[in-house]
Design an enzyme around this catalytic site. Sequence first.
Site, PDB file in Angstrom:
ATOM      1  N   LYS A   1       0.833  -1.201   0.000  1.00 25.67           N
ATOM      2  CA  LYS A   1       0.000   0.000   0.000  1.00 25.67           C
ATOM      3  C   LYS A   1       0.874   1.260   0.000  1.00 25.67           C
ATOM      4  O   LYS A   1       0.543   2.252  -0.661  1.00 25.67           O
ATOM      5  CB  LYS A   1      -0.957  -0.024   1.203  1.00 25.67           C
ATOM      6  CG  LYS A   1      -2.015  -1.112   1.046  1.00 25.67           C
ATOM      7  CD  LYS A   1      -2.878  -1.394   2.267  1.00 25.67           C
ATOM      8  CE  LYS A   1      -3.757  -2.616   1.960  1.00 25.67           C
ATOM      9  NZ  LYS A   1      -4.773  -2.913   2.960  1.00 25.67           N
TER      10      LYS A   1
ATOM     11  N   GLN B   1      -5.331  -2.035   9.239  1.00 22.60           N
ATOM     12  CA  GLN B   1      -5.148  -3.336   8.594  1.00 22.60           C
ATOM     13  C   GLN B   1      -5.724  -4.442   9.479  1.00 22.60           C
ATOM     14  O   GLN B   1      -5.446  -4.504  10.673  1.00 22.60           O
ATOM     15  CB  GLN B   1      -3.646  -3.565   8.321  1.00 22.60           C
ATOM     16  CG  GLN B   1      -3.330  -4.787   7.474  1.00 22.60           C
ATOM     17  CD  GLN B   1      -3.770  -4.658   6.014  1.00 22.60           C
ATOM     18  OE1 GLN B   1      -3.963  -3.559   5.494  1.00 22.60           O
ATOM     19  NE2 GLN B   1      -3.949  -5.773   5.348  1.00 22.60           N
TER      20      GLN B   1
ATOM     21  N   ASP C   1     -11.642   1.969   3.258  1.00 26.00           N
ATOM     22  CA  ASP C   1     -11.941   0.536   3.069  1.00 26.00           C
ATOM     23  C   ASP C   1     -13.412   0.294   2.721  1.00 26.00           C
ATOM     24  O   ASP C   1     -13.765  -0.773   2.226  1.00 26.00           O
ATOM     25  CB  ASP C   1     -11.679  -0.226   4.382  1.00 26.00           C
ATOM     26  CG  ASP C   1     -10.273  -0.788   4.473  1.00 26.00           C
ATOM     27  OD1 ASP C   1      -9.717  -1.155   3.424  1.00 26.00           O
ATOM     28  OD2 ASP C   1      -9.743  -0.882   5.604  1.00 26.00           O
TER      29      ASP C   1
HETATM   30  N1  L34 Z   1      -8.407  -3.000   6.598  1.00 21.95           N
HETATM   31  N2  L34 Z   1      -7.573  -5.059   6.058  1.00 21.95           N
HETATM   32  C1  L34 Z   1      -8.066  -3.881   5.656  1.00 21.95           C
HETATM   33  N3  L34 Z   1      -8.227  -3.557   4.353  1.00 21.95           N
HETATM   34  C2  L34 Z   1      -7.877  -4.436   3.394  1.00 21.95           C
HETATM   35  O1  L34 Z   1      -8.088  -4.127   2.097  1.00 21.95           O
HETATM   36  C3  L34 Z   1      -7.324  -5.664   3.753  1.00 21.95           C
HETATM   37  N4  L34 Z   1      -6.887  -6.590   2.839  1.00 21.95           N
HETATM   38  C4  L34 Z   1      -7.108  -8.012   3.122  1.00 21.95           C
HETATM   39  C5  L34 Z   1      -6.524  -8.276   4.520  1.00 21.95           C
HETATM   40  N5  L34 Z   1      -6.796  -7.200   5.465  1.00 21.95           N
HETATM   41  C6  L34 Z   1      -7.207  -5.976   5.101  1.00 21.95           C
HETATM   42  C7  L34 Z   1      -5.821  -6.453   2.040  1.00 21.95           C
HETATM   43  O2  L34 Z   1      -5.243  -5.388   1.866  1.00 21.95           O
HETATM   44  C8  L34 Z   1      -6.316  -8.678   2.011  1.00 21.95           C
HETATM   45  N6  L34 Z   1      -5.499  -7.621   1.440  1.00 21.95           N
HETATM   46  C9  L34 Z   1      -4.527  -7.822   0.470  1.00 21.95           C
HETATM   47  C10 L34 Z   1      -3.910  -6.769  -0.182  1.00 21.95           C
HETATM   48  C11 L34 Z   1      -2.948  -6.973  -1.146  1.00 21.95           C
HETATM   49  C12 L34 Z   1      -2.550  -8.232  -1.481  1.00 21.95           C
HETATM   50  C13 L34 Z   1      -3.156  -9.303  -0.849  1.00 21.95           C
HETATM   51  C14 L34 Z   1      -4.130  -9.085   0.116  1.00 21.95           C
HETATM   52  C15 L34 Z   1      -1.480  -8.416  -2.493  1.00 21.95           C
HETATM   53  O3  L34 Z   1      -0.957  -7.467  -3.006  1.00 21.95           O
HETATM   54  N7  L34 Z   1      -1.112  -9.666  -2.821  1.00 21.95           N
HETATM   55  C16 L34 Z   1      -0.059  -9.936  -3.768  1.00 21.95           C
HETATM   56  C17 L34 Z   1       1.003 -10.793  -3.129  1.00 21.95           C
HETATM   57  C18 L34 Z   1       1.595 -10.132  -1.927  1.00 21.95           C
HETATM   58  C19 L34 Z   1       2.720 -10.918  -1.287  1.00 21.95           C
HETATM   59  O4  L34 Z   1       3.695 -11.207  -1.993  1.00 21.95           O
HETATM   60  O5  L34 Z   1       2.623 -11.220  -0.092  1.00 21.95           O
HETATM   61  C20 L34 Z   1      -0.662 -10.626  -4.976  1.00 21.95           C
HETATM   62  O6  L34 Z   1      -0.078 -10.516  -6.050  1.00 21.95           O
HETATM   63  O7  L34 Z   1      -1.699 -11.270  -4.813  1.00 21.95           O
END
Ligand code: L34
Length: 283
Positions: A51, A95, A118
Amino acid sequence: MIISGKELSAQLKAEMAEKVKGFPALYGRVPHLVVILVGEDPGSVSYVKGKAKASAEVGIRNTTIRKPDTISEQELLELIAQLNADDEVDGILVQLPLPKHIDEDKVIAAIDKAKDVDGFHPLNVAALWQKQPCTLPCTPKGIIKMLKAAGVTIEGKRAVVIGRSNIVGLPVSKLLLDENATVTITHSRTRNLAEVTRQAEILVVAIGRPKFVTADMVADGAVVIDVGVNRDPETGKLCGDVDFAAIEPKASVITPVPGGVGPMTICCLMENTIECFLRRRAK
Ligand code: L34
């Protein structure tokens, strides 16, 4: 066809960056997003970093506040009250998940609705279900953008959602309904799940279990959206809720993990931050 959330989000972020460039001249400053991270959960640490990186790409000011998991609920609520009162803060994101001794619902409800990037605040949730203007939750919003970018017609389709969480399952069901899909919400108590999911023309999976959806659960030609971000217990690598290798040949459209829904979630957070900033200016 594989929908790259990574590519689509890069394109959308570039467009947002172009727009934000003009903000200092128009409004005197750029949007400011504050992210609160409690504890050290490796997933959360990684997403919060994502983020901050996206904020830098778009030109949004990002402040990430890290607190130990021993923080009390009261201290967290006080921090939120401070940020609510700060006119230089446009978006507040706590988060999730939070440590067990903190009441998540109470924390979310404490965030100023106008700074709730959010879309988790009860008033934003109510507005979503009443089809009133609101901040849409990032993951569901990103999913609809991906479907549209892939040229998928949603209207009239049978959509099946696996999972009924407040963050994904419920709101994505509502957004699909608003796009005129016929929506079935399934969950852990659904009988004959595979029979239901095989009816899906659009299948959205947000259950949080590695490779939960197997090839026999998916119809030929289905559109498959994989919201899961799990560790594969065998390889230790990131994997989705869908057995990608087995289902990709059957699906007409599918999202990968990583590089699918995750980057779109972050992209929509940027968009929501800009929207909150502009709405607050307009007042
Ligand atoms: N308050 N909590 C709040 N807002 C959110 O919008 C989230 N979420 C979920 C968990 N808790 C939260 C997220 O941000 C899930 N989530 C989230 C955001 C980004 C990614 C995955 C989950 C992401 O960028 N995933 C990458 C891989 C990241 C890595 O390498 O660890 C992907 O390519 O899927």
